[in-house]
Design an enzyme around this catalytic site. Sequence first.
Site, mmCIF file in Angstrom:
data_model
loop_
_atom_site.group_PDB
_atom_site.id
_atom_site.type_symbol
_atom_site.label_atom_id
_atom_site.label_comp_id
_atom_site.label_asym_id
_atom_site.label_seq_id
_atom_site.Cartn_x
_atom_site.Cartn_y
_atom_site.Cartn_z
ATOM 1 C CB CYS A 71 7.811 6.857 -3.333
ATOM 2 S SG CYS A 71 9.255 7.903 -3.494
ATOM 3 C CG HIS A 94 9.459 3.580 -1.500
ATOM 4 N ND1 HIS A 94 9.826 3.324 -2.800
ATOM 5 C CD2 HIS A 94 9.955 4.805 -1.193
ATOM 6 C CE1 HIS A 94 10.505 4.364 -3.251
ATOM 7 N NE2 HIS A 94 10.600 5.264 -2.302
ATOM 8 C CG ASN A 153 13.734 6.469 -3.478
ATOM 9 O OD1 ASN A 153 13.031 5.775 -4.202
ATOM 10 N ND2 ASN A 153 13.243 7.460 -2.757
#
Length: 331
Positions: free
Chosen positions: A113, A258, A288
Amino acid sequence: MRNSKIIGMGFYIPPKVVTNRDLAKLMDTSDEWIRERTGIVERHYADEGNGPASLAKIAVERALADAQLETKDLDLMIFATLSPDYTFPGSGCVLQSLMEFPHIAAIDIRAQCSGFIYSLAIADQFIKTGMYNRVLVVGAEVHSTGIEFATRGRDVTVLFGDGAGAVILGPSEDPRVGILSHHLHADGRHYNKLWVECPGCVYTPRLTQEMVTSGRWYPKMDGKFIFRHAVEGMSRVIMEALQANNYTLADLDLLVPHQANLRINQMVAKMLSIPEDKVFNNIMKYGNTTAATIPICLCEAREEGKLKPGQLVCLASFGSGLTWASSLIRW
Ligand code: UT7
């Protein structure tokens, strides 16, 4: 040393929409549970036969058009992904097989990420030193071919979606404008709190029938552990970025965090007393998308008029590794 700035951006989301209700037909979950615990309403999956490089191709074409550049103008490519098309070579090389590039280096980055911010930081160094003038940074993921569509994998499966984002970095003529600093961290002690174990080069053979049937090739996550560390890590790294540049939270115009869980971002905003309208979230639509998340957010924030020249913008990430990072940018 000169600053670098983002001179072009593009993103691509594959058209196939998968709603929470679609997933609830395949596993014991519900639209209510997913919305309440994560904020996600739907995500998109790539059509069969498409890996991150083919999603990235469209994002890169859009970023080049935005910067009014062509591939021949690029000096370097950095490709961040945790879902590479193949074990090797890297997806950067695969992307070069899909588009005509000069023989520029293609560096693949594996920081999950935080992959986009790590890559941006690397690109920034090449511009700062004067070695390169145009660096392409890509974040692209295809999660949908590697998650478990069964109740056993539901905690992870409901979270992830596919997508790609790309930015082009170039030198900034104005020393006050552009990337001000990066703050990159990792704590590998917890590498297996969110990981895909198999196939693994530590095993002989690397892939067995047992690994497939037992599901060890699917991502596994200690969700509560990651959640807690994400809130703490992102909050700390945002403050680190501001303090390093002698700014306070009041100076911040936009936080682009994020997108792993809407509740994580809400808790970070609450802990730091950042008003909601200064935090950009789009997890509702995409889930995500890991390394692709932040460039997708930047493109959409600009489209929605939330990202404007002159603003102080902080990018922040947290993910598997553990890795966490921030970039402070005078847009
Ligand atoms: O990209 C960076 C990395 N990822 C993250 O940052 C994710 C961080 N973690 C999270 O977002 C959250 O921990 C989750 C969304 C994964 C889980 O939410 P939670 O509030 O921490 O739930 P939990 O893990 O404590 O699970 C609560 C219950 C459990 O059932 P029992 O044991 O209480 O009966 C789970 O089995 O919810 C169950 N559960 C689900 N139920 C319906 C877990 N996943 C699901 C699901 N649908 N998809």
